[in-house]
Write a protein that holds these residues in place. Structure first.
Motif: not given
Length: 167
Positions: A43, A31, A117, A134, A136, A115, A138, A119, A76, A74
């Protein structure tokens, strides 16, 4: 105004009711962005169900004056747009450490972060490759944390391009 609110509400309901495609059980890759000097992250994504997954990103930075590392996790939700295109949103947190050293001045510390996210991604059908883009944001929790300008910064909007191998 009522039509606008009704249209927005209907669009949100449609988006959340869309069928998700089966996501990969595992994906690993890079990433690449630039959030407070964290240029690259390793990632890993782990599929938990048909439309949910866990993403772990390990970032590092090594500049002339600052060395830092962070780990972000995260959760998702993934929704299919069309034929390999998905969009996703998630929430999570992380922790990290940093060390600043310039001349006779040095300082170090640890930090926590929250955080979000959001995307889009494309899963190639011919090859097990995933590309994503994406945002993100923070929010950091540590009053001593310094960015690469040696100033306190508690917010970092991270935009990144991801490339992962799906298996």
């Amino acid at each position: 105004m009522k039509k606008f609110i009704l249209s927005a509400f209907m669009l949100i309901v449609l988006a959340f009711s869309a069928q998700a495609q089966d996501i990969s059980k595992n994906a690993i890759g890079l990433r690449l962005g630039n959030n407070d000097g964290f240029v690259g992250e390793v990632s890993y994504q782990r599929g938990l169900s048909k439309n949910n997954r866990l993403e772990l990103d390990l970032g590092w930075s090594n500049s002339n004056d600052v060395n830092a590392m962070k780990l972000v996790g995260l959760y998702q939700w993934v929704w299919e747009i069309e034929n390999g295109f998905n969009w996703y949103a998630g929430v999570g947190g992380g922790l990290g450490s940093w060390r600043y050293s310039k001349g006779s001045t040095s300082d170090s510390g640890i930090f926590l972060l929250a955080a979000g996210d959001i995307g889009v991604e494309y899963n190639f059908q011919e090859a097990p490759i995933q590309l994503s883009l994406d945002l993100r944001p923070e929010l950091y929790f540590n009053d001593k944390r310094k960015d690469f300008n040696n100033d306190y910064n508690s917010f970092g909007p991270d935009i990144a391009l991801g490339i992962r191998y799906r298996f």
